[in-house]
Design a protein around this motif. Sequence first.
Motif, PDB file in Angstrom:
ATOM      1  N   LEU A  54      -8.659 -14.383  -3.968  1.00 44.55           N
ATOM      2  CA  LEU A  54      -7.538 -13.903  -4.869  1.00 44.55           C
ATOM      3  C   LEU A  54      -7.982 -13.232  -6.268  1.00 44.55           C
ATOM      4  CD1 LEU A  54      -5.482 -17.348  -4.611  1.00 44.55           C
ATOM      5  CD2 LEU A  54      -5.122 -15.018  -3.538  1.00 44.55           C
ATOM      6  N   THR A  55      -9.476 -13.406  -6.522  1.00 42.60           N
ATOM      7  CA  THR A  55      -9.849 -12.550  -7.559  1.00 42.60           C
ATOM      8  C   THR A  55     -10.402 -11.194  -6.908  1.00 42.60           C
ATOM      9  OG1 THR A  55     -12.169 -13.609  -7.341  1.00 42.60           O
ATOM     10  CG2 THR A  55     -10.596 -14.832  -8.630  1.00 42.60           C
ATOM     11  N   ARG A  56     -10.049 -10.609  -5.793  1.00 40.32           N
ATOM     12  CA  ARG A  56     -10.693  -9.266  -5.330  1.00 40.32           C
ATOM     13  C   ARG A  56      -9.248  -8.570  -4.710  1.00 40.32           C
ATOM     14  NH1 ARG A  56     -15.677  -8.069  -1.262  1.00 40.32           N
ATOM     15  NH2 ARG A  56     -15.412  -5.717  -1.261  1.00 40.32           N
ATOM     16  N   GLN A  57      -9.290  -7.412  -5.086  1.00 42.06           N
ATOM     17  CA  GLN A  57      -8.393  -6.551  -4.443  1.00 42.06           C
ATOM     18  C   GLN A  57      -8.973  -5.054  -4.074  1.00 42.06           C
ATOM     19  OE1 GLN A  57      -4.385  -6.505  -6.288  1.00 42.06           O
ATOM     20  NE2 GLN A  57      -4.376  -4.269  -6.176  1.00 42.06           N
ATOM     21  N   GLY A  58      -8.941  -5.078  -2.636  1.00 41.32           N
ATOM     22  CA  GLY A  58      -9.787  -3.854  -2.351  1.00 41.32           C
ATOM     23  C   GLY A  58     -11.161  -3.973  -2.641  1.00 41.32           C
ATOM     24  N   PRO A  59     -11.547  -2.806  -3.232  1.00 45.95           N
ATOM     25  CA  PRO A  59     -12.845  -2.891  -3.786  1.00 45.95           C
ATOM     26  C   PRO A  59     -13.288  -3.405  -5.157  1.00 45.95           C
ATOM     27  CG  PRO A  59     -12.225  -0.671  -4.249  1.00 45.95           C
ATOM     28  CD  PRO A  59     -11.219  -1.566  -3.505  1.00 45.95           C
ATOM     29  N   ALA A  60     -12.281  -3.900  -5.543  1.00 49.00           N
ATOM     30  CA  ALA A  60     -12.399  -4.334  -7.088  1.00 49.00           C
ATOM     31  C   ALA A  60     -12.269  -5.819  -7.163  1.00 49.00           C
ATOM     32  CB  ALA A  60     -11.085  -3.655  -7.990  1.00 49.00           C
ATOM     33  N   PHE A  61     -13.192  -6.395  -8.202  1.00 45.27           N
ATOM     34  CA  PHE A  61     -13.283  -7.881  -8.529  1.00 45.27           C
ATOM     35  C   PHE A  61     -12.617  -7.882  -9.935  1.00 45.27           C
ATOM     36  CE2 PHE A  61     -16.516  -6.690  -5.456  1.00 45.27           C
ATOM     37  CZ  PHE A  61     -16.716  -7.693  -4.678  1.00 45.27           C
ATOM     38  N   ALA A  62     -11.860  -8.996  -9.955  1.00 42.14           N
ATOM     39  CA  ALA A  62     -11.453  -9.248 -11.497  1.00 42.14           C
ATOM     40  C   ALA A  62     -12.285 -10.174 -12.171  1.00 42.14           C
ATOM     41  CB  ALA A  62     -10.042 -10.477 -11.107  1.00 42.14           C
TER      42      ALA A  62
ATOM     43  N   CYS B  31       0.902  -1.272  -0.062  1.00 41.00           N
ATOM     44  CA  CYS B  31      -0.065  -0.133  -0.036  1.00 41.00           C
ATOM     45  C   CYS B  31       0.820   1.122  -0.121  1.00 41.00           C
ATOM     46  CB  CYS B  31      -0.975  -0.194   1.260  1.00 41.00           C
ATOM     47  SG  CYS B  31      -0.122  -0.031   2.906  1.00 41.00           S
ATOM     48  N   GLY B  32       0.209   2.555  -0.454  1.00 33.70           N
ATOM     49  CA  GLY B  32       0.916   3.628  -0.378  1.00 33.70           C
ATOM     50  C   GLY B  32       0.319   4.464  -1.448  1.00 33.70           C
TER      51      GLY B  32
ATOM     52  N   ALA C 226     -14.041   6.870  -9.698  1.00 35.25           N
ATOM     53  CA  ALA C 226     -12.905   6.012 -10.351  1.00 35.25           C
ATOM     54  C   ALA C 226     -11.542   6.379  -9.579  1.00 35.25           C
ATOM     55  CB  ALA C 226     -12.611   6.314 -11.723  1.00 35.25           C
ATOM     56  N   ARG C 227     -11.189   7.479  -9.075  1.00 36.56           N
ATOM     57  CA  ARG C 227      -9.908   8.044  -8.332  1.00 36.56           C
ATOM     58  C   ARG C 227     -10.124   7.205  -6.941  1.00 36.56           C
ATOM     59  NH1 ARG C 227      -5.597  11.681  -8.122  1.00 36.56           N
ATOM     60  NH2 ARG C 227      -4.626  11.244  -6.127  1.00 36.56           N
ATOM     61  N   ALA C 228     -11.329   7.317  -6.377  1.00 38.67           N
ATOM     62  CA  ALA C 228     -11.265   6.422  -4.822  1.00 38.67           C
ATOM     63  C   ALA C 228     -11.103   5.217  -5.098  1.00 38.67           C
ATOM     64  CB  ALA C 228     -12.444   6.879  -4.356  1.00 38.67           C
ATOM     65  N   ALA C 229     -11.829   4.704  -6.177  1.00 39.57           N
ATOM     66  CA  ALA C 229     -11.573   3.078  -6.468  1.00 39.57           C
ATOM     67  C   ALA C 229     -10.329   2.823  -6.819  1.00 39.57           C
ATOM     68  CB  ALA C 229     -12.608   2.932  -7.569  1.00 39.57           C
ATOM     69  N   LEU C 230      -9.491   3.587  -7.597  1.00 37.66           N
ATOM     70  CA  LEU C 230      -8.066   3.131  -7.755  1.00 37.66           C
ATOM     71  C   LEU C 230      -7.226   3.299  -6.747  1.00 37.66           C
ATOM     72  CD1 LEU C 230      -6.325   2.249 -10.151  1.00 37.66           C
ATOM     73  CD2 LEU C 230      -5.903   4.769 -10.719  1.00 37.66           C
TER      74      LEU C 230
ATOM     75  N   LYS D  99      -3.968   0.823  -2.620  1.00 40.50           N
ATOM     76  CA  LYS D  99      -3.676   0.702  -1.024  1.00 40.50           C
ATOM     77  C   LYS D  99      -3.823  -0.930  -0.838  1.00 40.50           C
ATOM     78  CE  LYS D  99      -4.936   5.140   0.792  1.00 40.50           C
ATOM     79  NZ  LYS D  99      -6.009   5.898   1.270  1.00 40.50           N
ATOM     80  N   ALA D 100      -4.548  -1.651  -1.366  1.00 40.78           N
ATOM     81  CA  ALA D 100      -4.675  -3.392  -0.968  1.00 40.78           C
ATOM     82  C   ALA D 100      -3.504  -3.901  -1.566  1.00 40.78           C
ATOM     83  CB  ALA D 100      -6.080  -3.654  -1.691  1.00 40.78           C
ATOM     84  N   GLU D 101      -2.732  -3.401  -2.395  1.00 36.91           N
ATOM     85  CA  GLU D 101      -1.460  -4.348  -2.619  1.00 36.91           C
ATOM     86  C   GLU D 101      -0.503  -4.211  -1.670  1.00 36.91           C
ATOM     87  OE1 GLU D 101      -0.003  -5.215  -6.141  1.00 36.91           O
ATOM     88  OE2 GLU D 101      -0.833  -3.774  -7.606  1.00 36.91           O
ATOM     89  N   LYS D 102       0.246  -5.518  -1.431  1.00 36.34           N
ATOM     90  CA  LYS D 102       1.440  -5.505  -0.504  1.00 36.34           C
ATOM     91  C   LYS D 102       2.675  -4.844  -0.979  1.00 36.34           C
ATOM     92  CE  LYS D 102      -0.575  -9.511   1.383  1.00 36.34           C
ATOM     93  NZ  LYS D 102      -0.535 -11.096   1.601  1.00 36.34           N
ATOM     94  N   LYS D 103       3.391  -4.128   0.060  1.00 33.97           N
ATOM     95  CA  LYS D 103       4.560  -3.601  -0.362  1.00 33.97           C
ATOM     96  C   LYS D 103       4.700  -2.881  -1.629  1.00 33.97           C
ATOM     97  CE  LYS D 103       6.464  -7.721   1.951  1.00 33.97           C
ATOM     98  NZ  LYS D 103       7.459  -8.684   1.768  1.00 33.97           N
ATOM     99  N   SER D 104       3.479  -1.975  -2.034  1.00 31.64           N
ATOM    100  CA  SER D 104       3.725  -0.983  -3.096  1.00 31.64           C
ATOM    101  C   SER D 104       4.453   0.084  -2.739  1.00 31.64           C
ATOM    102  CB  SER D 104       2.441  -0.653  -3.623  1.00 31.64           C
ATOM    103  OG  SER D 104       1.534  -0.033  -2.407  1.00 31.64           O
ATOM    104  N   SER D 105       5.088   1.083  -3.617  1.00 30.96           N
ATOM    105  CA  SER D 105       5.936   1.996  -3.399  1.00 30.96           C
ATOM    106  C   SER D 105       6.092   2.913  -4.283  1.00 30.96           C
ATOM    107  CB  SER D 105       7.277   1.744  -2.576  1.00 30.96           C
ATOM    108  OG  SER D 105       8.232   1.156  -3.563  1.00 30.96           O
TER     109      SER D 105
END
Length: 222
Positions: free
Chosen positions: A99-107, A25-26, A134-138, A143-149
């Motif tokens: 694994l098909t979901r990331q934060g509020p999003a569905f693959a 996240c970040g 869209a901005r809030a969703a993105l 933020k739901a990604e691990k170890k992003s920077s």
Amino acid sequence: MPERAPIRTAAPVALLAAGLLLTGCGTQADSPAAKPAAVAPTSAAPAPAAEPGLTKPAAAAGSLGGAGTACVLPVAFSLAKDWKPKAIETPEDPEFAALTRQGPAFAHCEVDAKPAGNIGFLRVWTVPKDKGPARAALEAFVKAEKKSSGVLYKKTRAGALPAVEVVYTVRSEALDEKKQERAFAVDTPKGPVIVHLGGLDSEEHRAMLPAYELAKRSLTVR
């Protein structure tokens, strides 16, 4: 192209690529003048080479999103030659379904670059309307990604639509190094849609940018 690690194909790609789907996240605020190259490069974390809009899109060789295509989506866009789309089905097992979901999003769909000679995917995620624009969703997606920077957002356009785009890096546990990721999001009457480009590593990611740019520049709402 240099020989790379073996590609797993025995199970649905969406589940096997959990490392690509879910990682740290970040965020940072919009900065119109900011470019991905502003992220300081290191030997383990190469900075994005150029602003996404400066990459020449690939030639169109198919389409995705409309009726009769591999994935029926709220949006449609063109596909690069030999990129193979496949719908992502949500598994019944809750552990795998996560694994098909990331934060509020569905693959909902992934487009495989391996037949075109690269190791990575273009994935389409949808977000319920009540989760915001869209901005809030993105932002929530990243933020739901691990170890992003090194997260950088910018306003852009996807086809004729206003869009928001993000460029960032994540830590690949498999390769023990950082790699580039990016995505753009648009609002549709059915809720935000996120189109994300990952890749085995930063080299593969950069090689796939023309297909990503094709999707972005040709996108329409259905």
